[in-house]
Design a protein around this motif. Structure first.
Motif, PDB file in Angstrom:
ATOM      1  N   TRP A   1      -3.921   2.957  -4.172  1.00  0.00           N
ATOM      2  CA  TRP A   1      -2.676   2.778  -3.557  1.00  0.00           C
ATOM      3  C   TRP A   1      -2.180   1.533  -3.607  1.00  0.00           C
ATOM      4  O   TRP A   1      -0.900   1.247  -3.043  1.00  0.00           O
ATOM      5  CB  TRP A   1      -2.979   3.356  -2.194  1.00  0.00           C
ATOM      6  CG  TRP A   1      -4.048   2.536  -1.372  1.00  0.00           C
ATOM      7  CD1 TRP A   1      -3.821   1.243  -0.963  1.00  0.00           C
ATOM      8  CD2 TRP A   1      -5.336   2.555  -1.513  1.00  0.00           C
ATOM      9  NE1 TRP A   1      -4.999   0.684  -0.390  1.00  0.00           N
ATOM     10  CE2 TRP A   1      -6.059   1.694  -0.805  1.00  0.00           C
ATOM     11  CE3 TRP A   1      -6.263   3.714  -2.271  1.00  0.00           C
ATOM     12  CZ2 TRP A   1      -7.291   1.640  -0.618  1.00  0.00           C
ATOM     13  CZ3 TRP A   1      -7.532   3.714  -1.683  1.00  0.00           C
ATOM     14  CH2 TRP A   1      -8.053   2.417  -1.102  1.00  0.00           C
ATOM     15  N   HIS A   2      -2.874   0.361  -3.681  1.00  0.00           N
ATOM     16  CA  HIS A   2      -2.783  -0.811  -3.706  1.00  0.00           C
ATOM     17  C   HIS A   2      -1.827  -1.523  -4.826  1.00  0.00           C
ATOM     18  O   HIS A   2      -2.520  -1.741  -5.798  1.00  0.00           O
ATOM     19  CB  HIS A   2      -3.761  -1.970  -3.109  1.00  0.00           C
ATOM     20  CG  HIS A   2      -3.298  -3.172  -3.075  1.00  0.00           C
ATOM     21  ND1 HIS A   2      -3.463  -3.992  -1.809  1.00  0.00           N
ATOM     22  CD2 HIS A   2      -2.852  -4.206  -3.634  1.00  0.00           C
ATOM     23  CE1 HIS A   2      -3.096  -5.115  -1.765  1.00  0.00           C
ATOM     24  NE2 HIS A   2      -2.694  -5.306  -3.058  1.00  0.00           N
TER      25      HIS A   2
ATOM     26  N   ASP B   1       0.807  -1.205  -0.029  1.00  0.00           N
ATOM     27  CA  ASP B   1      -0.097   0.100  -0.121  1.00  0.00           C
ATOM     28  C   ASP B   1       0.963   1.220   0.026  1.00  0.00           C
ATOM     29  O   ASP B   1       1.592   1.414   1.073  1.00  0.00           O
ATOM     30  CB  ASP B   1      -0.800  -0.129   1.202  1.00  0.00           C
ATOM     31  CG  ASP B   1      -1.917  -1.152   1.247  1.00  0.00           C
ATOM     32  OD1 ASP B   1      -2.301  -1.741   0.026  1.00  0.00           O
ATOM     33  OD2 ASP B   1      -2.497  -1.412   2.220  1.00  0.00           O
TER      34      ASP B   1
ATOM     35  N   GLU C   1      -8.490   0.837  -5.779  1.00  0.00           N
ATOM     36  CA  GLU C   1      -7.710   1.254  -4.795  1.00  0.00           C
ATOM     37  C   GLU C   1      -6.261   1.752  -5.614  1.00  0.00           C
ATOM     38  O   GLU C   1      -5.286   0.713  -5.666  1.00  0.00           O
ATOM     39  CB  GLU C   1      -7.086  -0.153  -3.964  1.00  0.00           C
ATOM     40  CG  GLU C   1      -8.471  -0.526  -3.055  1.00  0.00           C
ATOM     41  CD  GLU C   1      -7.844  -1.513  -2.013  1.00  0.00           C
ATOM     42  OE1 GLU C   1      -8.830  -1.986  -1.097  1.00  0.00           O
ATOM     43  OE2 GLU C   1      -6.782  -2.011  -1.859  1.00  0.00           O
TER      44      GLU C   1
HETATM   45 ZN   LIG Z   1      -3.446  -3.240   0.283  1.00  0.00          ZN
END
Ligand SMILES: [Zn+2]
Length: 271
Positions: free
Chosen positions: A236-237, A182, A234
């Motif tokens: 950020w992932h 992350d 997501e």
């Molecule tokens: Zn994650």
């Protein structure tokens, strides 16, 4: 007498000519009609078959060659999701540390550090928020949450339901593999905004999306693919899959689920 015949002949020829013209014209008209309907239906077939056959076939065979060489048994391509649970026993022993104290699989260390350096050169200070989490640790967190909920007065069923909504089920998080990170940047961390989709609107969010594949990472839960991943967007992932795979996945807007399926299908057709 001969003059009469001549006139009749000329008249007959003229008539034939007119009839012919009409036929030709109506024929053209029909053809035009066919062409018009072609443009909406058959045109694509014609275009693919006739206009661009060479490049298309070349691209296809290049793509097929690549997919045939992908080794799905490699750890870096392990699929962990709702349907494919992970157990701690599957974790390889080689680990490494990034961003001072975050544990990851050893294969990620160098690519991550290279990516961080490249981002720095573009004025972005990448910061890790979360990496490896063991299944057993997740199990402890999960169990403790149920206990806390029961202590707060919930029934067994209510407590489990509440926990399931807020805590990831042990074994079903990609973070168990050590291949997921992350990732945000220092200003985002300083602003205390947490992990929310709006991170994509920042310079760092866009940079990660644009460059992560060059270092072997993919945006694991892309926007618009929620029905495939079962997880919201997501930005950020990121997930390590190796450079070649990452470039293919990102360029073709695929999820890891779709990529694995495509590789399996291609390799099955070959055999
Ligand atoms: Zn994650």
């Amino acid at each position: 007498m001969s003059k009469k015949i001549l006139v009749s002949l000329i008249a007959a020829m003229a008539l034939l000519f007119v009839i012919n013209r009409v036929e030709v014209m109506s024929g053209e008209h029909d053809k035009k009609n066919v062409k018009v309907s072609d443009s909406s239906t058959k045109k694509t077939t014609t275009a693919t078959n006739v206009t661009k056959p060479v490049t298309k076939t070349k691209e296809n065979s290049k793509e097929t060659d690549f997919l045939n060489k992908v080794d799905l048994s490699l750890y870096e391509l392990i699929l962990v999701n709702e349907r494919h649970a992970f157990s701690d026993e599957q974790l390889p022993e080689e680990t490494g540390i990034i961003d001072s104290n975050y544990q990851v699989h050893a294969d990620l260390v160098e690519p991550y550090n290279e990516m961080k350096k490249a981002a720095e050169e573009d004025g972005i200070n990448l910061r890790v928020v979360s990496t490896y989490r063991s299944v057993s640790y997740q199990q402890q967190v999960y169990d403790q949450s149920i206990i806390d909920n029961k202590n707060a007065g919930m029934s067994d069923e209510e407590a489990k339901k509440e926990t399931a909504e807020y805590v990831a089920e042990p074994g079903k998080s990609e973070h168990h593999t050590g291949l997921a990170i992350d990732l945000v940047d220092q200003p985002w961390l300083d602003a205390g905004k947490g992990l929310i989709p709006e991170f994509y609107d920042t310079k760092a969010g866009k940079w990660i999306d644009e460059h992560c594949a060059d270092y072997g990472f993919i945006i694991r839960f892309p926007k618009g693919k929620e029905s495939v991943t079962k997880i919201n967007y997501e930005p950020w992932h990121i997930r390590f899959v190796g450079v070649e795979n990452a470039k293919f996945i990102m360029a073709n807007h695929l999820t890891l689920e779709e990529f694995v399926e495509l590789v399996e299908k291609t390799q099955k057709e070959k055999n």
